[in-house]
Design a protein around this motif. Sequence first.
Motif, PDB file in Angstrom:
ATOM      1  N   PHE A   1     -49.960 -17.256  42.854  1.00  0.00           N
ATOM      2  CA  PHE A   1     -51.218 -16.718  42.330  1.00  0.00           C
ATOM      3  C   PHE A   1     -52.278 -16.655  43.420  1.00  0.00           C
ATOM      4  N   ASP A   2     -52.923 -15.497  43.534  1.00  0.00           N
ATOM      5  CA  ASP A   2     -54.188 -15.411  44.249  1.00  0.00           C
ATOM      6  C   ASP A   2     -55.219 -16.202  43.431  1.00  0.00           C
ATOM      7  N   VAL A   3     -56.340 -16.573  44.037  1.00  0.00           N
ATOM      8  CA  VAL A   3     -57.344 -17.382  43.324  1.00  0.00           C
ATOM      9  C   VAL A   3     -58.527 -16.533  42.842  1.00  0.00           C
ATOM     10  N   ASP A   4     -59.369 -16.093  43.801  1.00  0.00           N
ATOM     11  CA  ASP A   4     -60.615 -15.400  43.436  1.00  0.00           C
ATOM     12  C   ASP A   4     -60.317 -14.063  42.764  1.00  0.00           C
ATOM     13  N   GLY A   5     -60.779 -13.906  41.551  1.00  0.00           N
ATOM     14  CA  GLY A   5     -60.572 -12.666  40.813  1.00  0.00           C
ATOM     15  C   GLY A   5     -59.304 -12.696  39.974  1.00  0.00           C
ATOM     16  N   THR A   6     -58.341 -13.541  40.356  1.00  0.00           N
ATOM     17  CA  THR A   6     -57.049 -13.586  39.644  1.00  0.00           C
ATOM     18  C   THR A   6     -57.000 -14.761  38.667  1.00  0.00           C
ATOM     19  N   ILE A   7     -57.244 -15.977  39.185  1.00  0.00           N
ATOM     20  CA  ILE A   7     -57.239 -17.143  38.284  1.00  0.00           C
ATOM     21  C   ILE A   7     -58.563 -17.219  37.533  1.00  0.00           C
ATOM     22  N   ALA A   8     -59.653 -16.873  38.203  1.00  0.00           N
ATOM     23  CA  ALA A   8     -60.975 -16.879  37.561  1.00  0.00           C
ATOM     24  C   ALA A   8     -61.845 -15.823  38.236  1.00  0.00           C
ATOM     25  N   GLU A   9     -62.881 -15.387  37.523  1.00  0.00           N
ATOM     26  CA  GLU A   9     -63.802 -14.387  38.093  1.00  0.00           C
ATOM     27  C   GLU A   9     -64.833 -15.109  38.962  1.00  0.00           C
ATOM     28  N   THR A  10     -64.329 -15.802  39.960  1.00  0.00           N
ATOM     29  CA  THR A  10     -65.193 -16.640  40.801  1.00  0.00           C
ATOM     30  C   THR A  10     -66.141 -15.839  41.686  1.00  0.00           C
ATOM     31  N   GLU A  11     -65.781 -14.598  42.031  1.00  0.00           N
ATOM     32  CA  GLU A  11     -66.635 -13.855  42.976  1.00  0.00           C
ATOM     33  C   GLU A  11     -68.031 -13.631  42.388  1.00  0.00           C
ATOM     34  N   GLY A  12     -68.084 -13.020  41.185  1.00  0.00           N
ATOM     35  CA  GLY A  12     -69.387 -12.718  40.581  1.00  0.00           C
ATOM     36  C   GLY A  12     -70.047 -13.945  39.972  1.00  0.00           C
ATOM     37  N   GLN A  13     -69.215 -14.860  39.440  1.00  0.00           N
ATOM     38  CA  GLN A  13     -69.779 -16.011  38.725  1.00  0.00           C
ATOM     39  C   GLN A  13     -70.179 -17.158  39.656  1.00  0.00           C
ATOM     40  N   ALA A  14     -69.611 -17.179  40.859  1.00  0.00           N
ATOM     41  CA  ALA A  14     -69.895 -18.338  41.720  1.00  0.00           C
ATOM     42  C   ALA A  14     -70.134 -17.988  43.195  1.00  0.00           C
ATOM     43  N   HIS A  15     -69.219 -17.235  43.826  1.00  0.00           N
ATOM     44  CA  HIS A  15     -69.427 -16.970  45.260  1.00  0.00           C
ATOM     45  C   HIS A  15     -70.720 -16.182  45.504  1.00  0.00           C
ATOM     46  N   LEU A  16     -70.933 -15.101  44.755  1.00  0.00           N
ATOM     47  CA  LEU A  16     -72.109 -14.252  45.016  1.00  0.00           C
ATOM     48  C   LEU A  16     -73.422 -15.019  44.840  1.00  0.00           C
ATOM     49  N   PRO A  17     -73.657 -15.696  43.688  1.00  0.00           N
ATOM     50  CA  PRO A  17     -74.901 -16.465  43.595  1.00  0.00           C
ATOM     51  C   PRO A  17     -74.996 -17.564  44.644  1.00  0.00           C
ATOM     52  N   ALA A  18     -73.851 -18.135  45.020  1.00  0.00           N
ATOM     53  CA  ALA A  18     -73.860 -19.199  46.039  1.00  0.00           C
ATOM     54  C   ALA A  18     -74.237 -18.633  47.413  1.00  0.00           C
ATOM     55  N   PHE A  19     -73.726 -17.438  47.747  1.00  0.00           N
ATOM     56  CA  PHE A  19     -74.124 -16.794  49.012  1.00  0.00           C
ATOM     57  C   PHE A  19     -75.636 -16.562  49.016  1.00  0.00           C
ATOM     58  N   ASN A  20     -76.182 -16.011  47.930  1.00  0.00           N
ATOM     59  CA  ASN A  20     -77.612 -15.702  47.887  1.00  0.00           C
ATOM     60  C   ASN A  20     -78.456 -16.968  47.999  1.00  0.00           C
ATOM     61  N   ALA A  21     -78.017 -18.045  47.343  1.00  0.00           N
ATOM     62  CA  ALA A  21     -78.758 -19.315  47.429  1.00  0.00           C
ATOM     63  C   ALA A  21     -78.720 -19.854  48.859  1.00  0.00           C
ATOM     64  N   ALA A  22     -77.557 -19.765  49.497  1.00  0.00           N
ATOM     65  CA  ALA A  22     -77.417 -20.294  50.859  1.00  0.00           C
ATOM     66  C   ALA A  22     -78.225 -19.470  51.860  1.00  0.00           C
ATOM     67  N   MET A  23     -78.241 -18.137  51.675  1.00  0.00           N
ATOM     68  CA  MET A  23     -79.004 -17.288  52.602  1.00  0.00           C
ATOM     69  C   MET A  23     -80.496 -17.557  52.448  1.00  0.00           C
ATOM     70  N   ALA A  24     -80.958 -17.759  51.213  1.00  0.00           N
ATOM     71  CA  ALA A  24     -82.378 -18.068  50.973  1.00  0.00           C
ATOM     72  C   ALA A  24     -82.727 -19.408  51.612  1.00  0.00           C
ATOM     73  N   GLU A  25     -81.847 -20.389  51.427  1.00  0.00           N
ATOM     74  CA  GLU A  25     -82.075 -21.737  51.980  1.00  0.00           C
ATOM     75  C   GLU A  25     -82.194 -21.709  53.503  1.00  0.00           C
ATOM     76  N   ALA A  26     -81.413 -20.817  54.129  1.00  0.00           N
ATOM     77  CA  ALA A  26     -81.415 -20.723  55.597  1.00  0.00           C
ATOM     78  C   ALA A  26     -82.592 -19.889  56.104  1.00  0.00           C
ATOM     79  N   GLY A  27     -83.408 -19.361  55.182  1.00  0.00           N
ATOM     80  CA  GLY A  27     -84.565 -18.556  55.588  1.00  0.00           C
ATOM     81  C   GLY A  27     -84.197 -17.140  55.986  1.00  0.00           C
ATOM     82  N   LEU A  28     -82.994 -16.715  55.629  1.00  0.00           N
ATOM     83  CA  LEU A  28     -82.576 -15.339  55.932  1.00  0.00           C
ATOM     84  C   LEU A  28     -83.144 -14.396  54.870  1.00  0.00           C
ATOM     85  N   PRO A  29     -83.534 -13.174  55.243  1.00  0.00           N
ATOM     86  CA  PRO A  29     -84.109 -12.251  54.254  1.00  0.00           C
ATOM     87  C   PRO A  29     -83.049 -11.529  53.416  1.00  0.00           C
TER      88      PRO A  29
END
Length: 237
Positions: free
Chosen positions: A13-41
């Motif tokens: 089994f692949d994981v992201d998108g296959t076992i769970a919809e982790t990309e939209g539900q977790a990776h994407l919001p996590a990327f945005n939170a991390a970029m904001a935290e780092a002061g990136l626009p």
Amino acid sequence: MKIVAGQHRCVLFDVDGTIAETEGQAHLPAFNAAMAEAGLPWRWDRKVYQRLLRTTGGFERLMRFAAESGDKIDDAATLLRQVHQSKNRHFAERMESGVVQCRAGFRELIMTLARHDIQWGVVTTTSRANWEALWRYSCATMGLPAPEVIVCGEDVAAKKPDPEAYHLALKRLGLPAAVCCAIEDSRNGLLAAKGAGLTVAIVRSEFFAEEECSEADLVVRELTELVERVATTQTAR
Ligand code: XBP
Ligand code: MG
């Protein structure tokens, strides 16, 4: 395509998108939170992220976006390594909060495979910590048997669509491709599994609903459709 007891020994089994919809539900919001935290626009919406998903690996995705943006960043690799680590911490927090469930039919499919004495494994280009968070908070709680093999992003030099991750999984299992099959949601994953000689079922996911997948042996909307394809004998395709 059927998954046949006695003929098939392991389903990968692949994981992201296959076992769970982790990309939209977790990776994407996590990327945005991390970029904001780092002061990136930078902030990514779903449309941008869908395009960026063509690059596998979260760090590689950040590096590609930085190059495309044309923004001048001193020692971008060091900064983006930190952003990626912070993204994975945010990812784990979201997993722990319980907002991400495994996809419909996942539990039933794993239990059906187990009843037919067919093992399962994980072949993903995500970081091991992300798989472990998904396993701990979303899979193990369902009482599933543990996967027989786990290959993650850190285990390979070349991520999907390179077949290395699948070759490594087969090597660790000590099995030929002919007695295994793969379940993937993306074109990159499909090409990786096909490159290793596997039969591949595509399960459509949020970001890859329209993905070209003519090389796939089977395309389904949900994992539930695969449950009825686990059989004791090969009768029909
Ligand atoms: C998953 C990926 C990963 C995740 C993020 O692909 O491409 O990069 O988006 O994970 P697949 P990391 O579903 O084919 O395994 O940030 O840990 O790389
Ligand atoms: Mg995937």
